[in-house]
Motif scaffolding. Structure first.
Motif, mmCIF file in Angstrom:
data_model
loop_
_atom_site.group_PDB
_atom_site.id
_atom_site.type_symbol
_atom_site.label_atom_id
_atom_site.label_comp_id
_atom_site.label_asym_id
_atom_site.label_seq_id
_atom_site.Cartn_x
_atom_site.Cartn_y
_atom_site.Cartn_z
ATOM 1 N N GLU A 47 -11.278 2.960 -11.265
ATOM 2 C CA GLU A 47 -11.710 1.178 -11.806
ATOM 3 C C GLU A 47 -11.485 0.471 -10.438
ATOM 4 O O GLU A 47 -11.909 -0.086 -10.672
ATOM 5 N N ARG A 48 -10.894 1.199 -9.394
ATOM 6 C CA ARG A 48 -11.086 0.178 -8.166
ATOM 7 C C ARG A 48 -11.757 0.919 -7.682
ATOM 8 O O ARG A 48 -11.998 -0.729 -6.703
ATOM 9 N N LEU A 49 -12.706 1.316 -7.612
ATOM 10 C CA LEU A 49 -13.730 1.750 -6.798
ATOM 11 C C LEU A 49 -15.297 1.145 -8.275
ATOM 12 O O LEU A 49 -15.943 0.822 -7.190
ATOM 13 N N TYR A 50 -15.401 1.304 -9.189
ATOM 14 C CA TYR A 50 -15.976 0.418 -9.735
ATOM 15 C C TYR A 50 -15.980 -0.522 -10.238
ATOM 16 O O TYR A 50 -16.980 -1.374 -10.688
ATOM 17 N N PHE A 51 -14.872 -1.243 -10.614
ATOM 18 C CA PHE A 51 -14.927 -1.939 -11.230
ATOM 19 C C PHE A 51 -14.333 -3.211 -10.474
ATOM 20 O O PHE A 51 -13.997 -4.589 -11.181
ATOM 21 N N ASN A 52 -13.103 -2.805 -9.439
ATOM 22 C CA ASN A 52 -12.841 -3.717 -8.720
ATOM 23 C C ASN A 52 -13.312 -4.063 -6.864
ATOM 24 O O ASN A 52 -13.302 -5.160 -6.927
ATOM 25 N N ASP A 53 -14.368 -3.296 -7.566
ATOM 26 C CA ASP A 53 -15.370 -3.147 -5.870
ATOM 27 C C ASP A 53 -13.894 -2.994 -4.608
ATOM 28 O O ASP A 53 -15.017 -3.582 -3.757
ATOM 29 N N GLU A 54 -13.642 -1.980 -4.946
ATOM 30 C CA GLU A 54 -12.579 -2.169 -3.797
ATOM 31 C C GLU A 54 -13.389 -0.550 -2.839
ATOM 32 O O GLU A 54 -14.372 0.378 -3.700
ATOM 33 N N THR A 55 -12.863 -0.159 -1.201
ATOM 34 C CA THR A 55 -13.632 1.177 -1.093
ATOM 35 C C THR A 55 -12.872 1.585 -0.687
ATOM 36 O O THR A 55 -11.239 1.920 -1.385
ATOM 37 N N ILE A 56 -13.022 3.029 -0.315
ATOM 38 C CA ILE A 56 -12.599 3.719 -0.385
ATOM 39 C C ILE A 56 -11.285 3.950 0.608
ATOM 40 O O ILE A 56 -10.581 4.850 0.258
ATOM 41 N N SER A 57 -11.735 3.795 1.707
ATOM 42 C CA SER A 57 -10.795 3.437 3.206
ATOM 43 C C SER A 57 -9.057 2.289 2.602
ATOM 44 O O SER A 57 -8.848 2.873 2.645
ATOM 45 N N SER A 58 -10.189 1.217 1.372
ATOM 46 C CA SER A 58 -8.527 0.515 1.268
ATOM 47 C C SER A 58 -7.460 1.434 0.505
ATOM 48 O O SER A 58 -6.664 0.763 0.283
ATOM 49 N N ILE A 59 -8.254 2.179 -0.416
ATOM 50 C CA ILE A 59 -7.458 2.626 -1.407
ATOM 51 C C ILE A 59 -7.119 3.753 -0.397
ATOM 52 O O ILE A 59 -5.349 3.924 -0.996
ATOM 53 N N ALA A 60 -7.109 4.897 -0.124
ATOM 54 C CA ALA A 60 -6.515 5.004 0.736
ATOM 55 C C ALA A 60 -5.230 5.040 1.562
ATOM 56 O O ALA A 60 -4.859 5.350 1.993
ATOM 57 N N SER A 61 -5.968 3.886 2.815
ATOM 58 C CA SER A 61 -4.854 3.241 3.539
ATOM 59 C C SER A 61 -3.596 2.571 1.995
ATOM 60 O O SER A 61 -1.978 3.337 3.119
ATOM 61 N N GLU A 62 -4.011 2.330 1.511
ATOM 62 C CA GLU A 62 -2.902 1.824 0.183
ATOM 63 C C GLU A 62 -2.036 2.913 -0.183
ATOM 64 O O GLU A 62 -0.735 3.022 -0.398
ATOM 65 N N LYS A 63 -2.677 3.772 -0.353
ATOM 66 C CA LYS A 63 -2.032 5.063 -0.658
ATOM 67 C C LYS A 63 -1.184 6.690 0.114
ATOM 68 O O LYS A 63 -0.840 7.604 0.291
ATOM 69 N N GLU A 64 -1.842 5.885 1.009
ATOM 70 C CA GLU A 64 -1.493 6.375 2.915
ATOM 71 C C GLU A 64 -1.621 7.341 2.855
ATOM 72 O O GLU A 64 -1.252 8.889 2.891
ATOM 73 N N VAL A 65 -3.391 8.304 2.362
ATOM 74 C CA VAL A 65 -3.940 9.575 2.476
ATOM 75 C C VAL A 65 -5.543 8.835 2.866
ATOM 76 O O VAL A 65 -5.659 7.758 3.328
ATOM 77 N N SER A 66 -5.830 10.366 3.657
ATOM 78 C CA SER A 66 -7.209 9.800 4.244
ATOM 79 C C SER A 66 -8.470 9.160 3.603
ATOM 80 O O SER A 66 -7.688 9.329 2.342
#
Length: 90
Positions: A47-66
């Motif tokens: 959902e975040r990648l394809y429907f909210n146009d978020e980046t992998i980097s922003s998701i990784a940062s928020e989840k505190e993973v690489s």
């Protein structure tokens, strides 16, 4: 209006490709059905990648993973979705 001055109930719009609209709606339904089979974390990432146009980097940062961890998860989720879709179209 017809030739007698009465309103015509149905006007055919030749520019509308009804077949394409139905096909698109069916594909959306199939995709939503496949996404619903994912677990909550997988749904969130898709959902975040394809429907909210978020980046992998922003998701990784928020989840505190690489970045690589999210990239790996994305890849596995897409493989899973592909399998679901293949099952539907057999």
């Amino acid at each position: 209006m017809d030739h007698d001055g009465h309103f015509i109930d149905n006007i055919v719009d030749e520019s509308v490709d009804v077949e394409k609209i139905v096909e698109t709606q069916m594909m959306i339904w199939v995709l939503r059905s496949s996404i619903s089979k994912l677990n909550d974390e997988e749904k969130e990432i898709i959902e975040r990648l394809y429907f909210n146009d978020e980046t992998i980097s922003s998701i990784a940062s928020e989840k505190e993973v690489s970045y690589q961890a999210i990239q790996w998860r994305k890849s596995n989720i897409l493989k899973k979705l592909k399998k679901f879709l293949e099952e539907i179209f057999r």
